[in-house]
Design an enzyme around this catalytic site. Structure first.
Site, PDB file in Angstrom:
ATOM      1  N   HIS A 263      -1.837   6.073  -4.780  1.00  0.00           N
ATOM      2  CA  HIS A 263      -2.867   5.326  -4.050  1.00  0.00           C
ATOM      3  C   HIS A 263      -3.283   6.084  -2.791  1.00  0.00           C
ATOM      4  O   HIS A 263      -4.476   6.329  -2.558  1.00  0.00           O
ATOM      5  CB  HIS A 263      -2.320   3.948  -3.674  1.00  0.00           C
ATOM      6  CG  HIS A 263      -3.251   3.124  -2.839  1.00  0.00           C
ATOM      7  ND1 HIS A 263      -4.064   2.155  -3.362  1.00  0.00           N
ATOM      8  CD2 HIS A 263      -3.503   3.132  -1.496  1.00  0.00           C
ATOM      9  CE1 HIS A 263      -4.779   1.595  -2.394  1.00  0.00           C
ATOM     10  NE2 HIS A 263      -4.449   2.178  -1.247  1.00  0.00           N
ATOM     11  N   GLU A 264      -2.302   6.452  -1.985  1.00  0.00           N
ATOM     12  CA  GLU A 264      -2.617   7.180  -0.753  1.00  0.00           C
ATOM     13  C   GLU A 264      -3.202   8.553  -1.065  1.00  0.00           C
ATOM     14  O   GLU A 264      -4.048   9.068  -0.323  1.00  0.00           O
ATOM     15  CB  GLU A 264      -1.367   7.310   0.121  1.00  0.00           C
ATOM     16  CG  GLU A 264      -0.759   5.985   0.583  1.00  0.00           C
ATOM     17  CD  GLU A 264      -1.749   5.090   1.315  1.00  0.00           C
ATOM     18  OE1 GLU A 264      -2.683   5.627   1.947  1.00  0.00           O
ATOM     19  OE2 GLU A 264      -1.601   3.855   1.244  1.00  0.00           O
ATOM     20  N   GLU A 293     -11.304   2.798  -0.323  1.00  0.00           N
ATOM     21  CA  GLU A 293     -10.333   2.126  -1.191  1.00  0.00           C
ATOM     22  C   GLU A 293     -10.683   2.307  -2.671  1.00  0.00           C
ATOM     23  O   GLU A 293      -9.799   2.287  -3.523  1.00  0.00           O
ATOM     24  CB  GLU A 293     -10.246   0.636  -0.852  1.00  0.00           C
ATOM     25  CG  GLU A 293      -9.593   0.335   0.491  1.00  0.00           C
ATOM     26  CD  GLU A 293      -8.149   0.802   0.579  1.00  0.00           C
ATOM     27  OE1 GLU A 293      -7.495   0.970  -0.476  1.00  0.00           O
ATOM     28  OE2 GLU A 293      -7.667   1.004   1.708  1.00  0.00           O
TER      29      GLU A 293
END
Length: 499
Positions: A263-264, A293
């Site tokens: 995700h990061e 995001e």
């Protein structure tokens, strides 16, 4: 043109100050000794206010006024026109806030983050409460300085998602919420997916090695970043060529760190892909946090939890943890990491129920800013919303109202970006599939480079040159629509659950 040169020189000064602030924030969340927290808060307050004063200086105002004259405006390049638009927006929002109020807010947010870490660790909302009360008090003041047309929350939402309003967000939720809740109810009636084999003892160094491997596969450049451990995972850009990723390691569950890292990594890929032409300017950032995001959620879920990606990557996971996973098939693992089940922790929620966590936070934030809810009543309100949205109640505040760093860091208005990111991600990926031949087969072979190049060309390199709505239309040909996400989850999870 002399005026644009002077503007860029001043913006570079501000960027360098903010780069120092970012490095201090990264250190604050990774390696700072506990006794250094108070000094760090004051240092952050001073430097952030210094950058703030430069942004709102008479010199900045004069340069913006000069460049906004019709004669000069017509002679600007497309990039410089976008730069002027973005700087004017930032200037006007910053100018609305008195410097002393801004400094109080920065210091309160830094102290709030440290207080949150202690409160979460000790399950003590009472300790955190006065810090959050101060942050909310200051934000309520700032909202009045910002100004708004319909809802005070709009002023904060706009900080993270330019052009988005509370009213529009509520319309999106009105379309999305019943679809998700009904689908969750349908899936809950079907046989549960076995995830027992995901629980075990997973050494930290093996989790770290696997996380680094995943970052390399998706295209993260370790020569322009690093991976470190923290309480709450985040990505931070220190400056050009330095985009850092953090993750957290749970001894009993390696999937939290693996997918948290991916995700990061999605965030970091965005930052690493911004055009060098935008260096030292506010354009060298994401178009919005919703667009940001979208890149992290796309990599984490649409790619990282896809059957195609795991066809390639799961053997590497098995090799890392052979004792636990040697008898677990790809199909079993794929279903396990995609299990749909209402859960307490947002960052560990499945794709289907995740947006319900965001809707809950949006309603609470809005109520706090509109003075319909006070901080002292937040734990009770949180638990009531959890029961309403997900049918479960946290056993303690650490797993409930204290689970996220955002409020302690002053980031009220950020949470809707996660939901919008999910929607953008599904819409972007739908377009990518139509424009990249054999994309699914490429992913199954561990070949992410063509997708990454597509993202860089369509999204990453532009930074803040385009507003999020305009960018979405440029990439997909239409406005943001929840329908792509709804179709995506129904198709993917319908197959997983045999509907």
């Amino acid at each position: 043109m002399e005026a644009i040169k002077r503007l860029k020189a001043l913006l570079k000064e501000i960027y360098i100050i903010n780069s120092s602030v970012s490095l201090m924030h990264w250190d604050q969340s990774t390696y700072i000794p506990s006794k250094g927290a108070e000094t760090r808060a004051e240092a952050l307050g001073y430097l952030s206010t210094l950058a703030f004063k430069k942004l709102t200086s008479p010199e900045m105002g004069e340069l913006l006024e000069t460049l906004s004259s019709q004669n000069l405006l017509n002679s600007l390049s497309n990039i410089d026109t976008a730069l002027l638009r973005v700087v004017k927006r930032d200037y006007e929002k910053a100018k609305a806030i008195p410097p002393e109020l801004y400094e109080k807010f920065v210091i309160a947010s830094s102290r709030g983050q440290n207080a949150w870490e202690k409160a979460k660790r000790e399950d003590d909302f009472g300790y955190f409460r006065p810090y959050l009360e101060e942050i909310i008090k200051l934000l309520r003041e700032m909202v009045e300085f910002y100004g708004y047309e319909k809802d005070p929350y709009d002023a904060l939402l706009d900080n993270f998602e330019p052009g988005m309003t509370t009213e529009r967000l509520q319309h999106i939720i009105a379309e999305l919420k019943p679809e998700i809740i009904n689908f969750v109810r349908t899936l809950s009636k079907l046989p549960a997916i076995d995830t027992s084999f995901l629980n075990g003892r997973f050494a930290r160094h093996l989790q770290s090695r696997l996380s680094k491997m995943a970052l390399k596969v998706i295209g993260y450049d370790f020569d322009a970043g690093r991976l470190d451990e923290t309480v709450h995972p985040f990505t931070i850009t220190i400056g050009p060529g330095d985009v850092r990723v953090t993750t957290g390691y749970k001894p009993s569950d390696f999937t939290a760190s693996l997918y948290g890292t991916i995700h990061e990594g999605g965030h970091a890929l965005y930052e690493q892909g911004i055009s060098p032409e935008l260096k030292w300017t506010p354009l060298a950032d994401g178009a919005s946090m919703g667009i940001h995001e979208s890149q992290s959620r796309l990599m984490e879920n649409i790619i990282g939890k896809s059957y195609e990606f795991l066809s390639f990557f799961y053997p590497k996971i098995q090799k890392a943890f052979p004792k636990v996973l040697e008898n677990v098939s790809l199909d079993m693992f794929y279903k396990a990491v995609n299990k749909v089940e209402p859960s307490l922790i947002r960052i560990e929620a499945d794709e289907v129920t995740y947006n319900l966590h965001i809707m809950l936070r949006f309603e609470l934030e809005k109520a706090l800013i509109n003075k319909e809810l006070e901080v002292k009543d937040l734990p009770e309100a949180w638990n009531e919303k959890m029961k309403e949205f997900l049918g479960i109640v946290p056993p303690n505040d650490t797993m409930g109202v204290l689970q996220d760093v955002h409020w302690g860091s002053g980031m009220i208005g950020y949470f809707p970006s996660y939901m919008l990111g999910n929607l953008y991600a599904a819409q972007f990926f739908n377009t990518a599939v139509s424009e990249i031949p054999d994309l699914h087969q490429q992913i199954a072979a561990g070949e992410i480079s063509n997708l990454l190049q597509w993202l860089r060309e369509k999204i990453h390199k532009h930074g803040r040159v385009y507003e999020p709505d305009e960018l979405c239309k440029r990439v997909t040909g239409e406005e943001l629509s929840p329908r792509y996400f709804i179709d995506y989850i129904k198709s993917k999870f319908g197959k997983i659950y045999g509907l």
